[in-house]
Design a protein around this motif. Structure first.
Motif, PDB file in Angstrom:
ATOM      1  N   TYR A 221       0.676   0.166  -8.491  1.00  0.00           N
ATOM      2  CA  TYR A 221       1.350   0.711  -7.309  1.00  0.00           C
ATOM      3  C   TYR A 221       1.822  -0.415  -6.383  1.00  0.00           C
ATOM      4  O   TYR A 221       2.931  -0.366  -5.834  1.00  0.00           O
ATOM      5  CB  TYR A 221       0.409   1.639  -6.540  1.00  0.00           C
ATOM      6  N   LYS A 222       0.978  -1.421  -6.192  1.00  0.00           N
ATOM      7  CA  LYS A 222       1.328  -2.532  -5.306  1.00  0.00           C
ATOM      8  C   LYS A 222       2.526  -3.313  -5.856  1.00  0.00           C
ATOM      9  O   LYS A 222       3.375  -3.785  -5.089  1.00  0.00           O
ATOM     10  CB  LYS A 222       0.126  -3.449  -5.113  1.00  0.00           C
ATOM     11  N   ILE A 225       5.651  -1.426  -5.034  1.00  0.00           N
ATOM     12  CA  ILE A 225       6.022  -1.595  -3.625  1.00  0.00           C
ATOM     13  C   ILE A 225       6.575  -2.996  -3.381  1.00  0.00           C
ATOM     14  O   ILE A 225       7.506  -3.185  -2.589  1.00  0.00           O
ATOM     15  CB  ILE A 225       4.802  -1.312  -2.722  1.00  0.00           C
ATOM     16  N   TYR A 235       3.731   4.517  -1.978  1.00  0.00           N
ATOM     17  CA  TYR A 235       2.772   4.420  -0.878  1.00  0.00           C
ATOM     18  C   TYR A 235       1.787   5.595  -0.913  1.00  0.00           C
ATOM     19  O   TYR A 235       0.590   5.420  -0.686  1.00  0.00           O
ATOM     20  CB  TYR A 235       3.501   4.388   0.464  1.00  0.00           C
ATOM     21  N   LEU A 238      -0.574   5.100  -3.858  1.00  0.00           N
ATOM     22  CA  LEU A 238      -1.513   4.035  -3.526  1.00  0.00           C
ATOM     23  C   LEU A 238      -2.586   4.551  -2.573  1.00  0.00           C
ATOM     24  O   LEU A 238      -3.781   4.259  -2.733  1.00  0.00           O
ATOM     25  CB  LEU A 238      -0.755   2.860  -2.901  1.00  0.00           C
ATOM     26  N   GLY A 239      -2.175   5.339  -1.590  1.00  0.00           N
ATOM     27  CA  GLY A 239      -3.143   5.917  -0.665  1.00  0.00           C
ATOM     28  C   GLY A 239      -4.154   6.800  -1.363  1.00  0.00           C
ATOM     29  O   GLY A 239      -5.353   6.774  -1.060  1.00  0.00           O
ATOM     30  N   GLU A 250      -7.705   2.410   4.795  1.00  0.00           N
ATOM     31  CA  GLU A 250      -6.578   1.810   4.075  1.00  0.00           C
ATOM     32  C   GLU A 250      -5.659   2.899   3.519  1.00  0.00           C
ATOM     33  O   GLU A 250      -4.428   2.767   3.551  1.00  0.00           O
ATOM     34  CB  GLU A 250      -7.078   0.934   2.936  1.00  0.00           C
ATOM     35  N   ALA A 251      -6.264   3.969   3.005  1.00  0.00           N
ATOM     36  CA  ALA A 251      -5.470   5.071   2.448  1.00  0.00           C
ATOM     37  C   ALA A 251      -4.592   5.693   3.529  1.00  0.00           C
ATOM     38  O   ALA A 251      -3.388   5.932   3.316  1.00  0.00           O
ATOM     39  CB  ALA A 251      -6.388   6.122   1.844  1.00  0.00           C
ATOM     40  N   LYS A 254      -1.520   3.732   4.326  1.00  0.00           N
ATOM     41  CA  LYS A 254      -0.447   3.882   3.335  1.00  0.00           C
ATOM     42  C   LYS A 254       0.290   5.202   3.515  1.00  0.00           C
ATOM     43  O   LYS A 254       1.516   5.262   3.385  1.00  0.00           O
ATOM     44  CB  LYS A 254      -1.017   3.785   1.915  1.00  0.00           C
ATOM     45  N   TYR A 255      -0.449   6.274   3.807  1.00  0.00           N
ATOM     46  CA  TYR A 255       0.215   7.560   4.045  1.00  0.00           C
ATOM     47  C   TYR A 255       1.156   7.455   5.249  1.00  0.00           C
ATOM     48  O   TYR A 255       2.268   7.998   5.236  1.00  0.00           O
ATOM     49  CB  TYR A 255      -0.816   8.659   4.293  1.00  0.00           C
ATOM     50  N   GLN A 257       2.590   4.742   6.331  1.00  0.00           N
ATOM     51  CA  GLN A 257       3.758   3.951   5.929  1.00  0.00           C
ATOM     52  C   GLN A 257       4.769   4.823   5.196  1.00  0.00           C
ATOM     53  O   GLN A 257       5.979   4.696   5.403  1.00  0.00           O
ATOM     54  CB  GLN A 257       3.315   2.788   5.036  1.00  0.00           C
ATOM     55  N   ALA A 258       4.279   5.692   4.329  1.00  0.00           N
ATOM     56  CA  ALA A 258       5.176   6.596   3.599  1.00  0.00           C
ATOM     57  C   ALA A 258       5.953   7.480   4.573  1.00  0.00           C
ATOM     58  O   ALA A 258       7.154   7.726   4.394  1.00  0.00           O
ATOM     59  CB  ALA A 258       4.378   7.449   2.624  1.00  0.00           C
TER      60      ALA A 258
END
Length: 552
Positions: A221-222, A225, A235, A238-239, A250-251, A254-255, A257-258
């Motif tokens: 996933y990274k 991105i 994202y 990944l979350g 951290e999850a 990422k959410y 960011q999405a």
């Protein structure tokens, strides 16, 4: 005479914004090279401008219309792309690539049958057109024709072994078929030939995630991105993987960011922002931030009002928030969560009965119930093969309730007066605990309540009563209360201590209408009378559990 090198430099710097400055003397071949180069580097609007210049010079250039269709489709200008491809075909009815591009647009528009027919025309015109076979594979996959889809991808690979697209598409189909190892191999092949294709890394991550290879999934996933920092779906995925590892902060990052990126409606049946709001809500709920979780679920539903997962999560979060405001109800809800609804299906009949958790270790729980609940018939004594369990939720039971398949691991012998069975289930929710069993002797008139699924009531009905008799020679308790078929196997709980003092053994009430497996009463037990039920005292149940290797 103009210097062609200076002209090419001028065009590369200014053509995207001022294509009208190009003259008719500009070599079309040079413009084609520039247009193709712009397309390959992702400068789609610049490519579009170049093709418009070409068409200004030569309005009957079918290749330019085809290439402009490619540039327009890459910008999601589907109607304009459609018109460009159709014009190319009108000028040159034998231009196979234009039919392939037209098929791609029709697929993007959801016109799968038309797209498939168009790809077939492209292949008829050029049997070696690998991209048309790849397009066919995509359409057939979306139509659920998985084997035909794989055959199309394989043909595309045969014609162009270094094209990453059919390897990626075939990987997607293999995931649908549950062939994760083969899917991963196909994705890795795609990456070998196109290491900058972010979608393949994301799909590889999905396959690895399904194999519970979380670290490898995270890396994939990274990488997706890293290649495409605006890849919204990556994202969210990944979350989800970080959440699975318990890295909730951290999850959630990422959410979020999405949600800061443009919406993506192509990757899943539900939009990516809907998934991001729902997953963010679930992570917040796991942290006990119920009010914030509820707002995220509402955001998900506002985007997609038919998203059942978010609707279910919202109801559960609202229920938990209400319980926080009422500690007594919260305690009762915890007990209800430990009582199961047992669904029995056999050739002759089906029914409902009750059981409850007596022990839990990690994600495995052991459920106690009656032998006659899991036996096919009164005298056959053969355990049912299919036993499904449901745990209490709010609402208690609906079409979306989660079912867990249970394994029968112990049953008392048919001639044993003790009518007990032990089930095992794995993968259950984390909040479900074993009920506490009382070690004290039960006294007459003790106030109790029984939880079960009576045929004359709803599931997880709580019926109050009292101990009206203790029968030591039979290790039985007599309960005064309105019990019915469906209560068999349920716990009898002391109201004051909230500990289990008995297990309902048998009920007989022929006035009930719903046929239930609890009608199959052992012939060697006396019938219940009127409003009475009979239960085993827990000391004898605990002894039997220890014999079965379940220390309490």
């Amino acid at each position: 005479m103009r210097n062609p090198k200076l002209l090419a430099l001028f065009l590369s710097l200014s053509l995207a914004t001022t294509p009208q400055l190009a003259s008719a003397q500009t070599p079309i071949d040079s413009l084609f090279q520039q247009g193709i180069a712009a397309q390959e580097t992702g400068e789609y609007s610049k490519a579009e401008a170049i093709w418009r210049v070409v068409l200004g010079i030569d309005s009957y250039n079918a290749g330019a219309y085809n290439n402009m269709g490619n540039a327009l489709r890459s910008q999601q200008k589907l109607d304009e792309a459609l018109a460009a491809y159709q014009t190319a075909i009108k000028i040159n009815p034998k231009l196979a690539n234009a039919y392939n591009g037209l098929g791609n647009v029709l697929r993007d528009q959801g016109k799968l049958d038309e797209a498939l027919a168009t790809y077939k025309i492209a292949i008829k015109l050029d049997g070696k057109l690998a991209n048309a076979y790849n397009g066919m594979g995509n359409v057939l996959s979306e139509q659920g024709k998985l084997n035909e889809s794989i055959a199309a991808y394989q043909k595309s690979i045969q014609l162009d072994p270094k094209n990453a697209l059919p390897y990626n598409g075939m990987g997607n189909v293999l995931i649908y078929q549950g062939k994760l190892d083969e899917a991963i191999a196909s994705y890795r092949k795609a990456i070998q030939f196109d290491p900058k294709y972010a979608v393949t890394y994301h799909n590889l991550g999905l396959a690895l995630y399904n194999q519970k290879k979380l670290d490898e999934a995270l890396a994939a996933y990274k990488k997706a991105i890293q290649i495409d920092p605006k890849y919204t779906s990556a994202y969210v995925s990944l979350g989800l993987a970080l959440s699975e590892q318990g890295k909730l902060d951290e999850a959630m990052a990422k959410y979020r960011q999405a949600l800061s990126l443009p919406e993506d409606k192509s990757a899943t049946p539900t939009t990516v922002h809907t998934l991001a709001h729902n997953n963010l809500g679930f992570a917040l709920q796991r942290q006990g931030k119920l009010k914030e979780a509820i707002e995220e679920y509402k955001q998900a539903i506002s985007i997609d009002s038919n998203f059942v997962t978010a609707q279910t999560n919202l109801k559960e979060a609202e229920r938990l928030l209400a319980l926080q405001r009422n500690p007594q109800e919260e305690s009762l809800a915890s007990i209800l969560r430990s009582v199961v609804r047992i669904n029995i299906e056999i050739p002759s009949t089906s029914g409902i009965a009750t059981g409850w958790v007596v022990k839990r270790e990690e994600n495995t729980a052991w459920i106690i119930t009656n032998r006659h609940v899991v036996s096919e018939a009164q005298r056959i004594k053969r355990p049912n093969k299919k036993i499904n369990l449901e745990f209490y939720s709010q609402p208690p039971y609906s079409s979306v309730a989660s079912q867990y398949e249970a394994e029968i691991i112990q049953v008392t012998k048919p001639d044993d007066k003790l009518d007990l069975a032990l089930l095992k289930v794995t993968g259950i929710p984390k909040d479900i605990k074993a009920l506490t069993i009382s070690s004290d002797s039960v006294r007459l008139t003790t106030e109790v309540f029984v939880i079960g699924h009576p045929s004359n009531g709803a599931d997880w009905t709580i019926e109050s009563g009292r101990i009206s008799n203790v029968i030591p020679q039979k290790n039985q308790l007599q309960i005064t209360g309105t019990l019915a078929e469906g209560n068999s196997g349920g716990p009898v709980i002391n109201k004051e201590t909230q500990q289990v003092v008995g297990l309902v053994a048998y009920i007989r009430d022929y006035s009930q209408q719903r046929e239930d497996r609890t009608q199959l009463q052992p012939s060697n037990l006396p019938p219940a009378t009127g409003g009475f039920g009979f239960a085993y005292s827990m000391d004898v149940v605990v002894v039997q559990l220890r014999k079965w290797g379940i220390p309490l």
